[in-house]
Write an enzyme that holds these catalytic residues in place. Structure first.
Site, PDB file in Angstrom:
ATOM      1  N   SER A   1      40.626  65.746  58.344  1.00  0.00           N
ATOM      2  CA  SER A   1      40.128  65.257  57.055  1.00  0.00           C
ATOM      3  C   SER A   1      40.889  65.758  55.831  1.00  0.00           C
ATOM      4  O   SER A   1      40.656  65.280  54.723  1.00  0.00           O
ATOM      5  CB  SER A   1      38.639  65.603  56.905  1.00  0.00           C
ATOM      6  OG  SER A   1      38.449  66.993  56.869  1.00  0.00           O
TER       7      SER A   1
ATOM      8  N   LYS B   1      30.727  67.878  51.487  1.00  0.00           N
ATOM      9  CA  LYS B   1      31.985  68.204  50.812  1.00  0.00           C
ATOM     10  C   LYS B   1      31.874  68.041  49.300  1.00  0.00           C
ATOM     11  O   LYS B   1      32.499  68.784  48.539  1.00  0.00           O
ATOM     12  CB  LYS B   1      33.113  67.344  51.380  1.00  0.00           C
ATOM     13  CG  LYS B   1      33.455  67.726  52.813  1.00  0.00           C
ATOM     14  CD  LYS B   1      34.637  66.964  53.365  1.00  0.00           C
ATOM     15  CE  LYS B   1      34.959  67.475  54.777  1.00  0.00           C
ATOM     16  NZ  LYS B   1      36.166  66.859  55.337  1.00  0.00           N
TER      17      LYS B   1
END
Length: 339
Positions: free
Chosen positions: A234, A279
């Site tokens: 990611s 996140k």
């Protein structure tokens, strides 16, 4: 008597606490991780410096025990995932960790290639062999080959890709033998295995490993990307931006704290990731002013839409920017006003 009862109760309570801590449930828990500056992690030889920072964002992921399970049920930005949503079929936790580390390695390679190509700098690859990510139970490789092994010869032959390896083994018949030369912990080993039919598809034969190509990238100027034990793909987008920023004179950060996430393909396409909500929380806590989120070409349930929703929910001033490609991110950053 009362003292004995008290001591016994304390011991029982202590044992229950220990049991709850170490008893694993069939779930994984994810929670907000950290937003980490990429400057200390990535170093391009004689690269340019920036005034702001690009930051990768992470999610903390681990096997649930009784306490973390209950905490995840109570906390808004902690999620529970059944094992089969995290692990591949018949995949062990060790193999999962190896797969995540390889995905990170592949992400770094893609990021380097994208950034150097964008900067007009040549990129060269050296093929090193086949990287084992899973061993299938009940097949010949079980107990002989492990996730993380790198196979670089089969019957004395080297192959230019994992595809060619599969083609070669596929020409064998059940009961035929193949000799593998592989490295484990930097030590070379050989093993001879019988080829066997797959239970799920008897028309195919193999030794029972899932694999990917293991290759090394060569660029000038050199680049170092130190990720330690961070796994997963990611951080690809943010890696590519940091590398490109060090390769080129113009500072894309313009003095801002810029977080983000998203996979990166060899051709610069930014892909979705899991845990976007966590996140956003991590980036906000770290003081990020801008967050680059995978847009997925505007689909209804895109990472970008989930990120915007979370940003509103936590009342952050951080700007959420939709990104489909590496070029999208560069275009947006170039038009930013200097802070």
């Amino acid at each position: 008597m009362r003292k004995k009862i008290y001591i016994g109760s304390v011991l029982l309570f202590t044992l229950l606490l220990i049991f709850g801590m170490y008893y694993s449930l069939p779930y994984y828990v994810s929670k907000p991780g950290m937003a980490k500056e990429l400057g200390p992690i990535i170093s391009v030889e004689d690269g340019y410096k920036d005034e702001g920072n690009f930051m990768l964002t992470t999610v903390r992921m681990g096997r649930a025990n009784i306490y973390s399970y209950l905490e995840a049920k109570l906390m808004k930005y902690e999620e529970l995932y059944p094992l089969d949503m995290v692990l591949y079929k018949k995949e062990t936790e060790e193999e999962y960790n190896v797969r995540q580390l390889h995905l990170m390695a592949e992400s770094k390679l893609n990021a380097i290639e994208v950034a150097y190509h964008k900067a007009g700098v040549p990129v060269h690859y050296k093929y090193k062999g086949i990287y084992v990510v899973q061993v299938i139970p009940g097949m010949p490789a079980e107990g002989k080959i492990k996730a993380g092994d790198r196979i670089f010869k089969v019957d004395g032959h080297e192959f230019p890709s994992s595809e060619k390896f599969i083609e070669y083994v596929g020409t064998k018949k059940a009961g035929d033998q193949v000799t593998l030369t592989f490295s484990r912990n930097k030590v070379a080993n050989t093993v001879t295995l019988n080829v066997k039919q797959f239970k799920d598809d008897p028309s195919k034969v193999g030794i029972g490993i899932s694999l990917v190509d293991d290759k090394e990238i060569h660029v000038d100027p050199k680049v170092k990307v130190k990720t330690d034990e961070i796994g997963g793909p990611s951080a690809g987008l943010m890696f590519s931006l940091e590398i490109y920023n060090q390769l080129t004179e113009e500072d894309l950060t313009k003095g801002y704290q810029i977080a983000g996430t998203g996979t990166i393909s060899e051709d610069g396409i930014v892909g979705p990731i899991g845990g976007i909500e966590q996140k956003i929380v991590a980036a906000d806590k770290a003081g990020a002013e801008i967050f680059l989120a995978p847009n997925e070409n505007g689909v209804k349930n895109s990472n970008y839409r989930a990120a915007v929703k979370t940003a509103r929910d936590i009342n952050t001033k951080m700007k959420i920017i939709p990104i489909d490609t590496f070029d999208d991110a560069v275009t947006y950053l170039k038009q930013l006003k200097q802070k």
